[in-house]
Every structure is written in structure tokens, then in C-alpha cells.
Design a protein around this motif. Structure first.
Motif, PDB file in Angstrom:
ATOM      1  N   LEU A  76       0.860  -1.184   0.000  1.00 20.03           N
ATOM      2  CA  LEU A  76       0.000   0.000   0.000  1.00 20.03           C
ATOM      3  C   LEU A  76       0.896   1.234   0.000  1.00 20.03           C
ATOM      4  N   HIS A  77       0.831   2.029  -1.058  1.00 19.02           N
ATOM      5  CA  HIS A  77       1.611   3.263  -1.136  1.00 19.02           C
ATOM      6  C   HIS A  77       0.978   4.286  -0.198  1.00 19.02           C
ATOM      7  N   THR A  78       1.734   4.737   0.804  1.00 21.96           N
ATOM      8  CA  THR A  78       1.204   5.663   1.817  1.00 21.96           C
ATOM      9  C   THR A  78       2.150   6.851   1.975  1.00 21.96           C
ATOM     10  N   PRO A  79       2.180   7.753   0.989  1.00 16.83           N
ATOM     11  CA  PRO A  79       3.091   8.900   1.061  1.00 16.83           C
ATOM     12  C   PRO A  79       2.746   9.830   2.207  1.00 16.83           C
ATOM     13  N   ASP A  87       8.572  16.586   8.417  1.00 22.68           N
ATOM     14  CA  ASP A  87       9.451  17.745   8.188  1.00 22.68           C
ATOM     15  C   ASP A  87      10.756  17.378   7.494  1.00 22.68           C
ATOM     16  N   PHE A  88      10.887  16.119   7.062  1.00 20.01           N
ATOM     17  CA  PHE A  88      12.048  15.714   6.275  1.00 20.01           C
ATOM     18  C   PHE A  88      11.755  15.953   4.788  1.00 20.01           C
ATOM     19  N   PRO A  89      12.796  15.926   3.927  1.00 22.91           N
ATOM     20  CA  PRO A  89      12.573  16.086   2.491  1.00 22.91           C
ATOM     21  C   PRO A  89      11.553  15.084   1.959  1.00 22.91           C
ATOM     22  N   GLY A  90      10.586  15.585   1.183  1.00 27.42           N
ATOM     23  CA  GLY A  90       9.547  14.723   0.634  1.00 27.42           C
ATOM     24  C   GLY A  90       8.366  14.498   1.546  1.00 27.42           C
ATOM     25  N   GLY A  91       8.425  15.063   2.757  1.00 23.19           N
ATOM     26  CA  GLY A  91       7.335  14.890   3.708  1.00 23.19           C
ATOM     27  C   GLY A  91       6.177  15.827   3.440  1.00 23.19           C
ATOM     28  N   SER A  92       4.977  15.408   3.831  1.00 20.43           N
ATOM     29  CA  SER A  92       3.780  16.230   3.644  1.00 20.43           C
ATOM     30  C   SER A  92       2.735  15.829   4.667  1.00 20.43           C
ATOM     31  N   THR A  93       2.330  16.781   5.501  1.00 24.71           N
ATOM     32  CA  THR A  93       1.306  16.502   6.513  1.00 24.71           C
ATOM     33  C   THR A  93      -0.019  16.138   5.864  1.00 24.71           C
ATOM     34  N   ALA A  94      -0.398  16.862   4.806  1.00 24.70           N
ATOM     35  CA  ALA A  94      -1.661  16.578   4.129  1.00 24.70           C
ATOM     36  C   ALA A  94      -1.653  15.163   3.560  1.00 24.70           C
ATOM     37  N   GLU A  95      -0.529  14.757   2.977  1.00 26.82           N
ATOM     38  CA  GLU A  95      -0.446  13.418   2.382  1.00 26.82           C
ATOM     39  C   GLU A  95      -0.485  12.328   3.437  1.00 26.82           C
ATOM     40  N   ILE A  96       0.201  12.541   4.567  1.00 22.98           N
ATOM     41  CA  ILE A  96       0.222  11.474   5.573  1.00 22.98           C
ATOM     42  C   ILE A  96      -1.160  11.303   6.198  1.00 22.98           C
ATOM     43  N   VAL A  97      -1.914  12.381   6.325  1.00 22.79           N
ATOM     44  CA  VAL A  97      -3.284  12.268   6.840  1.00 22.79           C
ATOM     45  C   VAL A  97      -4.156  11.502   5.846  1.00 22.79           C
ATOM     46  N   ARG A  98      -3.982  11.770   4.556  1.00 22.63           N
ATOM     47  CA  ARG A  98      -4.718  11.005   3.537  1.00 22.63           C
ATOM     48  C   ARG A  98      -4.327   9.528   3.586  1.00 22.63           C
ATOM     49  N   SER A  99      -3.037   9.282   3.777  1.00 23.15           N
ATOM     50  CA  SER A  99      -2.569   7.889   3.855  1.00 23.15           C
ATOM     51  C   SER A  99      -3.135   7.180   5.074  1.00 23.15           C
ATOM     52  N   LEU A 100      -3.214   7.891   6.187  1.00 24.59           N
ATOM     53  CA  LEU A 100      -3.793   7.315   7.398  1.00 24.59           C
ATOM     54  C   LEU A 100      -5.243   6.914   7.153  1.00 24.59           C
ATOM     55  N   HIS A 101      -5.984   7.787   6.495  1.00 23.40           N
ATOM     56  CA  HIS A 101      -7.383   7.468   6.192  1.00 23.40           C
ATOM     57  C   HIS A 101      -7.482   6.281   5.238  1.00 23.40           C
ATOM     58  N   LYS A 102      -6.561   6.211   4.293  1.00 21.17           N
ATOM     59  CA  LYS A 102      -6.543   5.070   3.370  1.00 21.17           C
ATOM     60  C   LYS A 102      -6.450   3.762   4.156  1.00 21.17           C
ATOM     61  N   LEU A 103      -5.654   3.749   5.218  1.00 26.06           N
ATOM     62  CA  LEU A 103      -5.481   2.543   6.020  1.00 26.06           C
ATOM     63  C   LEU A 103      -6.699   2.254   6.892  1.00 26.06           C
ATOM     64  N   VAL A 104      -7.111   3.250   7.673  1.00 23.56           N
ATOM     65  CA  VAL A 104      -8.183   2.974   8.647  1.00 23.56           C
ATOM     66  C   VAL A 104      -9.540   2.801   7.975  1.00 23.56           C
ATOM     67  N   ASP A 105      -9.709   3.354   6.773  1.00 22.76           N
ATOM     68  CA  ASP A 105     -11.000   3.239   6.084  1.00 22.76           C
ATOM     69  C   ASP A 105     -11.125   1.953   5.273  1.00 22.76           C
TER      70      ASP A 105
END
Length: 209
Positions: free
Chosen positions: A128-131, A163-181
Motif C-alpha cells: 500500500l503506497h502511503t506517502p 518535516d524531512f525532504p519529501g514529507g507532507s502533513t496533508a499526504e500522511i493524513v490522507r494515507s492514514l485514512h486510506k489505512l483505517v478506512d
């Protein structure tokens, strides 16, 4: 769990979880995120009486990959990773191994696409791609065994830093929802750091959901 037996070592400077997924029927073994200390990993493999057949990388940061090439050479086994993580794995300046004076460049033998299912060690595994933590962060889901290896995407009650290169708060929240949903609530979650959890717990209590 059915035929899966799980062991864990916590390794390296930031206490990274390295998981050993054993197929008890065949004694074949997958190693998730060989963080550091290849000698300790080798000792663990010997203690389990197992035959390593693959390395699964959840992402390319230094604390998850520093022993990957040594373990690959030791057992002549392939490395699996998300296709979008190729640059991070390759470039020491991005994966931060350069910061530790241990320039590390890793090339995945098998580059996986989102939702791709592959067979390894007798298990059917879905990537599962979870950016969010990195561009190519991913999780490995073994449906038949009810387990998810979440890397630094999902932690017990939290998510990975962005906060590392390539990181994104918006993307990680979307990825979290992808998992829990999408995953069953009883799914056991094994993160890259700290304690294990379940999808159901995170669905109810994770403040980022």
C-alpha cells in the motif's frame, strides 16, 4: 496468526523496529527494515533456524536501510520497495546516511506499485503506497494473517514526522485514512518505531484521523 510467526529487534540510533516474518511451515523468512547492525540480524536469523528469502523496505530513511545491502549480500535475496522511493534509497543526501558518515545507496530489486500483490515466503502480500513521511513510504499488508507493517506512516496514537525532504502533513493524513478506512479493525499494526497497535484502536483514538 496462522502460519506466521513474528519476531522483532529494535536496532540503531533511533530505536527502529526490524521485523522477522517467519513462515512456520516452510521456515522461509522475510526481514522488514533491516535498520542497522547486520551481525545482530544474522544472529537472529540463526536463532530462528530460518531461511531468508526477501527484504521489505517501508521507506528509504537511514534508520531503516543501513544494514539492507549487507543482509542482501549475506543471503543473496531481493529487496522490495515502493517504486516512488527509488531516489530516496539511492541518494545518501536524501536518505540522510550522509549525515552519519555512512553513505548508503540501496537499489530495490523489485519495485512495487500501489496495491500490487506479490508472493514471498509463502505469503500473499499487498503493498500500500502511503506517502507523507516520504514520497515513497509504503505499508505491507498480509490479509490472510491480519497484519500490517506500517513503517513510519502509522504509529500507536500518532503518525510519522513530515518535516524531512519529501514529507507532507496533508499526504500522511490522507494515507492514514486510506489505512483505517479500508482495512479490518482487528488488523494488527506493526510500526517502524514504538509499540504495536490495531486499525480499530487508531480509527477511534488517533488524533490525526
Amino acid at each position: 496468526m496462522g502460519k506466521l510467526k513474528l519476531q522483532k529487534l529494535t536496532l540503531g540510533p533511533v530505536f527502529t523496529n526490524c521485523y522477522f516474518i517467519l513462515n512456520e511451515e516452510t521456515k522461509e523468512l522475510l526481514i522488514v527494515d533491516p535498520a542497522d547492525a547486520s551481525a545482530k540480524i544474522k544472529n537472529q536469523v540463526s536463532a530462528m533456524g530460518a531461511k531468508p528469502v526477501g527484504i521489505l523496505l517501508t521507506h528509504g530513511h537511514f534508520d531503516h536501510i543501513m544494514a539492507a545491502e549487507a543482509v542482501k549480500r549475506e543471503y543473496d535475496i531481493p529487496i522490495y520497495a515502493c517504486r516512488q522511493e527509488a531516489e530516496m534509497l539511492r541518494e545518501p543526501s536524501l536518505n540522510m546516511t550522509a549525515n552519519y558518515g555512512r553513505d548508503c545507496s540501496v537499489k530495490a530489486d523489485v519495485q512495487l506499485d500501489d496495491l500490487e500483490v506479490f508472493e514471498a515466503a509463502g505469503f500473499s502480500i499487498q503493498m500500500l503506497h502511503t506517502p507523507g513521511h516520504t514520497k515513497g513510504s509504503c505499508c505491507y499488508y498480509i490479509q490472510d494473517e491480519g497484519v500490517l507493517f506500517s513503517g513510519d506512516t502509522l504509529f500507536y496514537g500518532s503518525v510519522g514526522r513530515t518535516d524531512f525532504p519529501g514529507g507532507s502533513t496533508a499526504e500522511i493524513v490522507r494515507s492514514l485514512h486510506k489505512l483505517v478506512d479500508s482495512l479490518p479493525e482487528e488488523t494488527e499494526v506493526y510500526p517502524g518505531h514504538d509499540a504495536s497497535t490495531t486499525i480499530g484502536y487508531e480509527k477511534r483514538y488517533n488524533p490525526f484521523v
